[in-house]
Scaffold this motif. Structure first.
Motif, PDB file in Angstrom:
ATOM      1  N   UNK A  49       0.856  -1.181   0.000  1.00 48.60           N
ATOM      2  CA  UNK A  49       0.000   0.000   0.000  1.00 48.60           C
ATOM      3  C   UNK A  49       0.892   1.230   0.000  1.00 48.60           C
ATOM      4  N   UNK A  50       0.524   2.234  -0.767  1.00 46.78           N
ATOM      5  CA  UNK A  50       1.282   3.484  -0.700  1.00 46.78           C
ATOM      6  C   UNK A  50       0.340   4.674  -0.864  1.00 46.78           C
ATOM      7  N   UNK A  51       0.690   5.713  -0.151  1.00 46.11           N
ATOM      8  CA  UNK A  51      -0.005   6.984  -0.226  1.00 46.11           C
ATOM      9  C   UNK A  51       1.046   8.001  -0.639  1.00 46.11           C
ATOM     10  N   UNK A  52       1.084   8.332  -1.917  1.00 46.54           N
ATOM     11  CA  UNK A  52       2.109   9.244  -2.397  1.00 46.54           C
ATOM     12  C   UNK A  52       3.451   8.542  -2.502  1.00 46.54           C
ATOM     13  N   UNK A  53       4.523   9.320  -2.368  1.00 48.24           N
ATOM     14  CA  UNK A  53       5.886   8.785  -2.446  1.00 48.24           C
ATOM     15  C   UNK A  53       6.315   8.285  -1.064  1.00 48.24           C
ATOM     16  N   UNK A  79       8.299   7.250   2.184  1.00 48.88           N
ATOM     17  CA  UNK A  79       9.593   7.556   2.798  1.00 48.88           C
ATOM     18  C   UNK A  79       9.945   6.496   3.840  1.00 48.88           C
ATOM     19  N   UNK A  80       8.918   5.800   4.321  1.00 46.44           N
ATOM     20  CA  UNK A  80       9.098   4.740   5.305  1.00 46.44           C
ATOM     21  C   UNK A  80       8.339   3.514   4.805  1.00 46.44           C
TER      22      UNK A  80
END
Length: 92
Positions: free
Chosen positions: A49-53, A55-56
């Motif tokens: 799952x990703x929301x935008x770019x 970083x973690x």
């Protein structure tokens, strides 16, 4: 509360976690979230799952230790079991 109970109602004991993965992939599929499913080869799925770019990156597992015990709700008024936008309304 309803989304939480739906989640707990899925038997995700070791070897049975696919149904939970499918539920989570469906629940988090929104315009804001990118969902990717990867077949592992043993009948289970890996999810990303990703929301935008990102970083973690968090990595975890979905299975739980048997035995499966379905959730039970006692003494909660039915109106408190409704899903509201403030308590996870994005989850279906």
């Amino acid at each position: 509360m309803k989304s939480f109970l739906n989640l707990l109602s899925i038997d995700s004991s070791s070897g049975k976690e696919r149904r939970l993965a499918e539920y989570l992939a469906y629940a988090f599929s929104t315009a804001r979230c990118t969902t990717e499913c990867f077949e592992v080869g043993d009948g289970s799925l890996n999810l990303y799952f990703s929301w935008g770019q990102p970083r973690i990156l968090f990595c975890t597992h979905l299975d739980t230790v048997p035995p499966f015990i379905p959730p039970r709700v006692e003494n909660i008024p039915p109106e408190n079991l409704q899903t509201h936008a403030t308590d996870g309304g994005d989850l279906r």
